[in-house]
Design a protein around this motif. Structure first.
Motif, PDB file in Angstrom:
ATOM      1  N   VAL A 493     -34.844  14.435 -45.256  1.00  0.00           N
ATOM      2  CA  VAL A 493     -35.505  13.231 -45.752  1.00  0.00           C
ATOM      3  C   VAL A 493     -35.320  13.145 -47.269  1.00  0.00           C
ATOM      4  O   VAL A 493     -34.941  12.101 -47.811  1.00  0.00           O
ATOM      5  N   ALA A 494     -35.588  14.267 -47.948  1.00  0.00           N
ATOM      6  CA  ALA A 494     -35.480  14.271 -49.407  1.00  0.00           C
ATOM      7  C   ALA A 494     -34.062  13.880 -49.834  1.00  0.00           C
ATOM      8  O   ALA A 494     -33.873  13.095 -50.771  1.00  0.00           O
ATOM      9  N   ARG A 495     -33.081  14.394 -49.122  1.00  0.00           N
ATOM     10  CA  ARG A 495     -31.685  14.092 -49.459  1.00  0.00           C
ATOM     11  C   ARG A 495     -31.397  12.597 -49.266  1.00  0.00           C
ATOM     12  O   ARG A 495     -30.862  11.919 -50.148  1.00  0.00           O
ATOM     13  N   ASP A 496     -31.776  12.066 -48.102  1.00  0.00           N
ATOM     14  CA  ASP A 496     -31.443  10.671 -47.806  1.00  0.00           C
ATOM     15  C   ASP A 496     -32.223   9.697 -48.683  1.00  0.00           C
ATOM     16  O   ASP A 496     -31.713   8.645 -49.076  1.00  0.00           O
ATOM     17  N   VAL A 497     -33.455  10.038 -48.985  1.00  0.00           N
ATOM     18  CA  VAL A 497     -34.240   9.177 -49.871  1.00  0.00           C
ATOM     19  C   VAL A 497     -33.617   9.170 -51.269  1.00  0.00           C
ATOM     20  O   VAL A 497     -33.515   8.120 -51.925  1.00  0.00           O
ATOM     21  N   THR A 498     -33.196  10.337 -51.720  1.00  0.00           N
ATOM     22  CA  THR A 498     -32.576  10.418 -53.042  1.00  0.00           C
ATOM     23  C   THR A 498     -31.327   9.538 -53.096  1.00  0.00           C
ATOM     24  O   THR A 498     -31.101   8.788 -54.056  1.00  0.00           O
ATOM     25  N   ARG A 499     -30.549   9.591 -52.013  1.00  0.00           N
ATOM     26  CA  ARG A 499     -29.340   8.756 -51.964  1.00  0.00           C
ATOM     27  C   ARG A 499     -29.727   7.268 -52.017  1.00  0.00           C
ATOM     28  O   ARG A 499     -29.126   6.491 -52.752  1.00  0.00           O
ATOM     29  N   LEU A 500     -30.753   6.913 -51.262  1.00  0.00           N
ATOM     30  CA  LEU A 500     -31.201   5.515 -51.266  1.00  0.00           C
ATOM     31  C   LEU A 500     -31.624   5.079 -52.673  1.00  0.00           C
ATOM     32  O   LEU A 500     -31.262   3.994 -53.144  1.00  0.00           O
ATOM     33  N   LEU A 501     -32.375   5.942 -53.334  1.00  0.00           N
ATOM     34  CA  LEU A 501     -32.855   5.546 -54.665  1.00  0.00           C
ATOM     35  C   LEU A 501     -31.706   5.433 -55.645  1.00  0.00           C
ATOM     36  O   LEU A 501     -31.697   4.558 -56.508  1.00  0.00           O
ATOM     37  N   ARG A 502     -30.716   6.298 -55.504  1.00  0.00           N
ATOM     38  CA  ARG A 502     -29.549   6.208 -56.399  1.00  0.00           C
ATOM     39  C   ARG A 502     -28.802   4.895 -56.193  1.00  0.00           C
ATOM     40  O   ARG A 502     -28.171   4.388 -57.110  1.00  0.00           O
ATOM     41  N   SER A 503     -28.863   4.331 -54.978  1.00  0.00           N
ATOM     42  CA  SER A 503     -28.119   3.095 -54.698  1.00  0.00           C
ATOM     43  C   SER A 503     -28.642   1.926 -55.531  1.00  0.00           C
ATOM     44  O   SER A 503     -27.970   0.921 -55.698  1.00  0.00           O
ATOM     45  N   GLY A 504     -29.879   2.053 -56.048  1.00  0.00           N
ATOM     46  CA  GLY A 504     -30.428   0.975 -56.871  1.00  0.00           C
ATOM     47  C   GLY A 504     -31.020  -0.169 -56.062  1.00  0.00           C
ATOM     48  O   GLY A 504     -31.506  -1.143 -56.621  1.00  0.00           O
ATOM     49  N   LEU A 505     -31.001  -0.060 -54.734  1.00  0.00           N
ATOM     50  CA  LEU A 505     -31.551  -1.138 -53.907  1.00  0.00           C
ATOM     51  C   LEU A 505     -33.073  -1.184 -53.949  1.00  0.00           C
ATOM     52  O   LEU A 505     -33.675  -2.183 -53.588  1.00  0.00           O
ATOM     53  N   VAL A 506     -33.673  -0.064 -54.331  1.00  0.00           N
ATOM     54  CA  VAL A 506     -35.127   0.046 -54.280  1.00  0.00           C
ATOM     55  C   VAL A 506     -35.649   0.246 -55.701  1.00  0.00           C
ATOM     56  O   VAL A 506     -35.258   1.180 -56.385  1.00  0.00           O
ATOM     57  N   TYR A 507     -36.506  -0.648 -56.151  1.00  0.00           N
ATOM     58  CA  TYR A 507     -37.040  -0.463 -57.504  1.00  0.00           C
ATOM     59  C   TYR A 507     -38.419   0.192 -57.497  1.00  0.00           C
ATOM     60  O   TYR A 507     -38.907   0.661 -58.518  1.00  0.00           O
ATOM     61  N   PHE A 508     -39.061   0.191 -56.320  1.00  0.00           N
ATOM     62  CA  PHE A 508     -40.387   0.811 -56.217  1.00  0.00           C
ATOM     63  C   PHE A 508     -40.419   1.602 -54.927  1.00  0.00           C
ATOM     64  O   PHE A 508     -40.177   1.070 -53.842  1.00  0.00           O
ATOM     65  N   PHE A 509     -40.704   2.886 -55.031  1.00  0.00           N
ATOM     66  CA  PHE A 509     -40.739   3.750 -53.855  1.00  0.00           C
ATOM     67  C   PHE A 509     -42.016   4.571 -53.926  1.00  0.00           C
ATOM     68  O   PHE A 509     -42.313   5.187 -54.933  1.00  0.00           O
ATOM     69  N   GLU A 510     -42.787   4.555 -52.834  1.00  0.00           N
ATOM     70  CA  GLU A 510     -44.064   5.264 -52.871  1.00  0.00           C
ATOM     71  C   GLU A 510     -44.239   6.125 -51.625  1.00  0.00           C
ATOM     72  O   GLU A 510     -43.946   5.704 -50.508  1.00  0.00           O
ATOM     73  N   LEU A 511     -44.715   7.341 -51.851  1.00  0.00           N
ATOM     74  CA  LEU A 511     -45.098   8.244 -50.760  1.00  0.00           C
ATOM     75  C   LEU A 511     -46.606   8.421 -50.830  1.00  0.00           C
ATOM     76  O   LEU A 511     -47.144   8.803 -51.876  1.00  0.00           O
ATOM     77  N   ARG A 512     -47.291   8.129 -49.723  1.00  0.00           N
ATOM     78  CA  ARG A 512     -48.733   8.349 -49.653  1.00  0.00           C
ATOM     79  C   ARG A 512     -48.980   9.493 -48.700  1.00  0.00           C
ATOM     80  O   ARG A 512     -48.557   9.426 -47.547  1.00  0.00           O
ATOM     81  N   SER A 513     -49.678  10.517 -49.157  1.00  0.00           N
ATOM     82  CA  SER A 513     -49.938  11.623 -48.236  1.00  0.00           C
ATOM     83  C   SER A 513     -51.074  11.220 -47.304  1.00  0.00           C
ATOM     84  O   SER A 513     -52.059  10.609 -47.702  1.00  0.00           O
ATOM     85  N   MET A 514     -50.862  11.525 -46.028  1.00  0.00           N
ATOM     86  CA  MET A 514     -51.871  11.212 -45.013  1.00  0.00           C
ATOM     87  C   MET A 514     -52.427  12.531 -44.469  1.00  0.00           C
ATOM     88  O   MET A 514     -52.677  13.448 -45.218  1.00  0.00           O
ATOM     89  N   GLY A 515     -52.601  12.631 -43.170  1.00  0.00           N
ATOM     90  CA  GLY A 515     -53.135  13.868 -42.588  1.00  0.00           C
ATOM     91  C   GLY A 515     -54.636  13.975 -42.798  1.00  0.00           C
ATOM     92  O   GLY A 515     -55.328  12.978 -43.067  1.00  0.00           O
ATOM     93  N   GLY A 516     -55.175  15.158 -42.652  1.00  0.00           N
ATOM     94  CA  GLY A 516     -56.609  15.366 -42.831  1.00  0.00           C
ATOM     95  C   GLY A 516     -57.402  14.541 -41.839  1.00  0.00           C
ATOM     96  O   GLY A 516     -57.074  14.451 -40.654  1.00  0.00           O
ATOM     97  N   ALA A 517     -58.454  13.885 -42.353  1.00  0.00           N
ATOM     98  CA  ALA A 517     -59.398  13.187 -41.477  1.00  0.00           C
ATOM     99  C   ALA A 517     -58.779  12.010 -40.733  1.00  0.00           C
ATOM    100  O   ALA A 517     -59.343  11.537 -39.743  1.00  0.00           O
ATOM    101  N   ILE A 518     -57.627  11.528 -41.194  1.00  0.00           N
ATOM    102  CA  ILE A 518     -56.989  10.409 -40.486  1.00  0.00           C
ATOM    103  C   ILE A 518     -56.706  10.830 -39.042  1.00  0.00           C
ATOM    104  O   ILE A 518     -56.859  10.040 -38.108  1.00  0.00           O
ATOM    105  N   ALA A 519     -56.326  12.103 -38.889  1.00  0.00           N
ATOM    106  CA  ALA A 519     -55.960  12.604 -37.558  1.00  0.00           C
ATOM    107  C   ALA A 519     -57.172  13.006 -36.725  1.00  0.00           C
ATOM    108  O   ALA A 519     -57.023  13.355 -35.548  1.00  0.00           O
ATOM    109  N   ASP A 520     -58.370  12.970 -37.305  1.00  0.00           N
ATOM    110  CA  ASP A 520     -59.562  13.338 -36.529  1.00  0.00           C
ATOM    111  C   ASP A 520     -59.900  12.276 -35.485  1.00  0.00           C
ATOM    112  O   ASP A 520     -60.570  12.558 -34.493  1.00  0.00           O
TER     113      ASP A 520
END
Ligand SMILES: Cc1cc2nc3c(=O)[nH]c(=O)nc-3n(C[C@H](O)[C@H](O)[C@H](O)COP(=O)(O)OP(=O)(O)OC[C@H]3O[C@@H](n4cnc5c(N)ncnc54)[C@H](O)[C@@H]3O)c2cc1C
Lengths: 615, 300
Positions: A493-520
């Motif tokens: 994932v890290a590799r492919d995302v890095t490639r995507l960001l290098r392409s310049g197609l994406v100007y805003f990229f966000e990762l939100r951590s989930m898990g924890g109580a969401i899965a309860d």
């Protein structure tokens, strides 16, 4: 019947008297007339330019609408051709900005009465419903014309100039009385304040602004009679997937339903209207030592977020925003008002928590909020020369972090091999030492360029959002965004995302951590069924089809999507948002509660289709 | 030393911002009240954040009484000369002779094309402007006989009615930087209207560029003084210490403007900033003092 009455003036030839023109327009205005129309003198010399003259008259008067006879705009045949239509359109918009809705477009139509027409004649001409204008050459003429129709027979409502802006297919005269005083249509002065949302420009044909749930039901009834034009639902105007503005359609804006009321302090039960913003909610709960986890931005409205999910800084600790819901009140497509909870209309209560925009207009939410005292809050800016490695490490650190720690990562296109990484982190702990201990590992994701770590309140974090000014939202165009859930942030994932960001197609990229109580919460408890992903990812670009091509290419890493951040309209997205069993159950409910598909502005589940369409 | 001897004009170079429309109109009103000579607006029809400059000019003219108005400069590619000539003459008539015609060959061709205009090469743009100025003047010339005919290629006309006739002799001021545009300005323009920030060496570029205009004027059989020299200064500020052109105390502004007039022949100064206080101080503390100083120097 009200009669709209005005004067028509001959556009003077160059040797005419322009000052006399202004005098007549001013006299018409002070006599309370409704229109000054300009027309050419038959066979005259090349006269004054109609548009320049109309604008000049608008500048020298204050209120009266001004029109130009259509034949005046036809260019002379041996001459140099007409103005560019796009420039003409812009000129009209500009006059509106400068002088308000004063210009009557020729298609509004008006009837020219003979100069000596009497009252009876005028009344007959007015039967067609268009304004009547009478030629005037002197102040005496204007006085006589104004006397033809008694004041009480003159219209009190919108002027011809305003009505000329109306869009096809909308029964403006049939707007329910309960909503008429606050409805906004294109020619109204307030219109420009309600066309845009935070990220989107639009030009709706009518914005209805109910203040009570009964008025919402009236608005829904009106919308039912207008199935042929788009319908948008609007609360806080921060929709991305939700088309809460449109072109030529209706908008039901429930922004006025913005109450926040504590129902039961012992149980921390709070009732909130859809029009409140999360900033307002946080500020109202803070004095009690409470908070309700929302998203990361306080400007977002309650209505759109609490019907979709709500992934934010407190989700790992207290669950999604919808997980705190105990009841939702809805106005359904047939106008009925229902209270939904685990006890009442449990099926709708399930559906509204994840797919709410398909089922009705939410008019109130009841939440059980959490006790939250001080929190740690950090904004870090890091520069990484190895984005792939930084992403991988971020994945490891967030997976190992306890529930009290939530870190979102934002980046964009790398420049000269360097990525600027912004981290937004909340630690639900009061002890500064614990806060620092939780955050320290994240400072190693790159070279630390800026850091701000404070102990503060959830309210103050939400308060970072700017207030919407008196001119309303100013978004233009269309946002372009894709979303996905990531089961894990692997090396691939890290590799492919890095490639995507290098392409310049994406100007805003966000990762939100989930898990924890969401899965309860079990997956079948709400229509939001993706309970186990480790992250929600968002990518924003400039071109939907190019972003789609790139994002589709990462599909093997994804498992579904969070609908609120996705603007792709291809039918497969519905299958990404809702797993098959969830989607077929939603569609059954949609067939029952909204068989004519009235509510359709956000990840629409069309009752007439089947699951085949979303594969 | 070049001084073409024109009277001095002081004015504003205003951004026609749609969002700040009330402020834009107030600036025009301030200029009118404070006694400035000119209010001018940029023209970029393809810019969604800006107002339509023609509509703004007409509206602002109606809301003022004595200040003169001009585009700075109007974008010819989106303002066909036939339409423009009539609109300009009409505004001049309505405003009792307060309109001047600042015009340019156009730039930002992507924007022009997006609005439906024709995309021209820079050299075609110069030819189109030369043709347009001729068309405009012919349409204004109601004393001549017969209809107006033009071969084109840009603005062909097979027989256009003349008129209306402007209330005064509208000045055609050309926004020009490159040699062919400067030559056109010298040959047919009533004025030259550049922006100092766009000149390669700022004020130091003026002697060379002025000389090109003078040459072209002479070659066309005109006196160099037939072409008034105007100048936009976008970034201006009143500040206690002297930092640069029109960035310092009023007394420094006075000296710099007088020098521009006496050394470089610039006799119209249009300042940016979109700011009331600047406009008022410019009118009260600078303009009269420059007039006085220049008159004194010219009288020697
Ligand atoms: C800057 C920004 C930050 C965001 N951050 C987060 C975040 O951290 N977490 C998160 O989960 N989401 C986040 N979002 C997404 C946000 O939750 C959705 O866009 C949401 O729909 C916005 O709600 P709203 O009421 O402001 O929008 P609106 O534009 O008013 O409405 C959007 C859509 O929601 C539906 N809707 C609105 N009101 C109602 C109602 N009363 N009843 C039924 N349906 C309704 C309609 O489909 C409508 O088209 C963010 C969005 C933005 C722009």
């Amino acid at each position: 019947m009200a009669i709209e009455l005005g004067i028509v003036l001959d556009l003077p030839a160059a040797d005419g008297d322009p000052a006399a023109l202004v005098d007549l327009a001013r006299q018409a205005e002070s006599a309370g007339l409704d229109l000054v129309a300009l027309r050419g003198e038959a066979g005259a010399e090349q006269g004054l330019d109609p548009w320049t003259t109309a604008v000049w008259l608008a500048g020298r008067t204050t209120r009266i609408p001004i029109g130009i006879a259509p034949d005046l705009n036809s260019p002379d045949p041996g001459g140099p051709g007409p103005a560019y239509p796009s420039v003409v359109a812009k000129a009209q918009q500009s006059l509106e900005v400068l002088a308000g809705t004063r210009f009557v477009t020729p298609d509004a139509g008006w009837v020219v009465a003979p100069p000596d027409a009497g009252a009876e004649h005028i009344r007959r001409l007015a039967d067609a419903g268009a304004p009547v204008v009478v030629p005037a050459r002197s102040a005496e003429d204007v006085r006589r014309i104004a006397g033809l129709v008694a004041k009480e027979n003159r219209p009190a409502g919108r002027s011809a100039a305003v009505r000329a802006r109306r869009r096809a297919g909308i029964d403006y005269d049939g707007v329910p009385a309960s909503l008429a005083d606050v409805a906004i249509e294109p020619g109204d002065p307030a219109y420009r304040r309600v066309t845009s949302t935070y990220l989107r420009g639009g030009s709706p044909g009518l914005v209805l602004r109910p203040r009570t749930s009964d008025e919402v039901a009236d608005a829904v009834a009106f919308a039912r009679r207008h199935r042929q034009v788009p319908l948008g639902l609007r609360s806080g105007g921060h929709g991305i997937s939700g088309r809460s503005t449109n072109d030529g359609g209706l908008v039901i804006d429930v922004g006025a339903l913005n109450g926040i009321e504590v129902l039961d302090a012992a149980q921390r039960l709070v009732r909130i209207g859809p029009g409140a913003t999360w900033k307002q909610v946080a500020a109202a709960l803070d004095p009690y030592g409470w908070a309700l986890g929302s998203g990361d931005y306080g400007g977002v409205g309650v209505g759109g977020l609490a019907t979709a999910g709500g992934i934010g800084y407190l989700s790992r600790r207290y669950g999604l925003t919808i997980d705190r819901l105990r009841a939702v009140e809805l106005v359904l497509a047939d106008g009925s008002r229902v209270r939904t909870s685990k006890q009442d209309h449990a099926d709708l209560f399930w559906a509204v928590r994840g797919a709410g925009a398909n089922f009705g207009v939410a008019t109130a939410f009841e939440f059980e909020v959490s006790e939250v005292r001080q929190v740690g809050w950090a904004q870090l800016v890091l520069v990484s020369t190895d984005l792939e490695q930084s992403l991988r490490r971020y994945g490891e650190l967030t997976s190992a972090a306890p529930r009290d720690t939530t870190v979102f990562l934002v980046t964009g296109r790398p420049r000269q091999g360097r990525s600027v990484i912004q981290l937004y982190a909340m630690v639900d702990q009061e002890d500064p030492e614990v806060i620092i201990e939780r955050l320290t590992p994240f400072t190693e994701l790159g070279a630390l360029a800026q850091q701000q770590v404070v102990r503060t309140s959830y309210k103050d974090v939400m308060a970072l959002a700017a207030d919407v000014g008196p001119d309303g939202h100013q978004g233009m165009g269309e946002p372009v965004s894709r979303s996905a859930f990531l089961p894990a942030l692997t090396g691939d994932v890290a590799r492919d995302v890095t490639r995507l960001l290098r392409s310049g197609l994406v100007y805003f990229f966000e990762l939100r951590s989930m898990g924890g109580a969401i899965a309860d919460t079990p997956a079948d408890e709400t229509a939001f069924a993706h309970r186990t992903p480790a992250f929600q990812v968002t990518a924003m670009g400039a071109d939907q089809s190019r972003l789609n091509a790139a994002w589709d290419g990462l599909g093997q890493h994804f498992d579904g999507l969070y609908l609120s951040f996705d603007t792709d309209l291809r039918p497969q997205r519905l299958g990404d948002a809702f797993p098959p069993r969830v989607l077929s159950r939603l569609r059954e409910l949609k067939r029952r509660y909204d068989p004519d598909n009235l509510f359709r502005d956000n990840f629409n589940i069309d009752p007439r289709l089947t699951e085949e369409h979303t594969r | 030393m070049t001084d073409y001897g024109h009277d001095l004009l002081f004015g504003l170079f205003v951004t026609p911002s749609a969002q700040n429309a009330p402020r834009v109109l107030e600036l025009a009103a301030t200029a009118d009240r404070a006694g400035l000579d000119l209010v001018t607006f940029q023209d970029h029809p393809y810019q969604p954040a800006l107002l339509d400059t023609w509509t703004l000019l007409s509206y602002a003219a109606a809301r003022t009484e004595r200040v003169r108005l001009s585009g700075n400069v109007l974008s010819l590619p989106l303002r066909p000369p036939g339409v423009l000539a009539r609109a300009a003459a009409s505004l001049d008539i309505l405003s009792a002779g307060r309109f001047e015609l600042g015009i340019g060959a156009g730039a930002f061709w992507d924007g022009v094309a997006a609005m439906g205009g024709r995309r021209l090469t820079p050299s075609q743009g110069v030819d189109a402007l030369r043709e347009a100025i001729a068309v405009i003047r012919d349409l204004w010339d109601t004393d001549a006989r017969g209809v107006v005919r033009h071969q084109g290629p840009h603005y062909p006309m097979t027989g256009a009615k003349r008129g209306p006739k402007p209330a005064h002799d509208i000045q055609v001021w050309v926004g020009a930087y490159k040699p062919r545009m400067l030559a056109l300005t010298g040959a047919v323009g009533d004025g030259w209207l550049p922006t100092v920030e766009y000149l390669p060496d700022g004020v130091a570029s003026l002697p060379g560029l002025n000389a090109r205009i003078d040459e072209a004027a002479t070659a066309a059989g005109r006196a160099p003084a037939a072409v008034r020299r105007l100048l936009n200064v976008m970034n201006v500020r009143f500040s206690p210490t002297s930092r640069g052109l029109l960035d310092g105390p009023p007394q420094q502004w006075v000296e710099q403007l007088a020098d521009l007039a006496l050394t470089h022949g610039v006799t119209a100064f249009l300042v940016g900033g979109d700011d009331h206080t600047i406009a008022e101080r410019y009118a009260a503390e600078v303009a009269p003092a420059v007039r006085e100083l220049v008159a004194r120097e010219r009288g020697r």
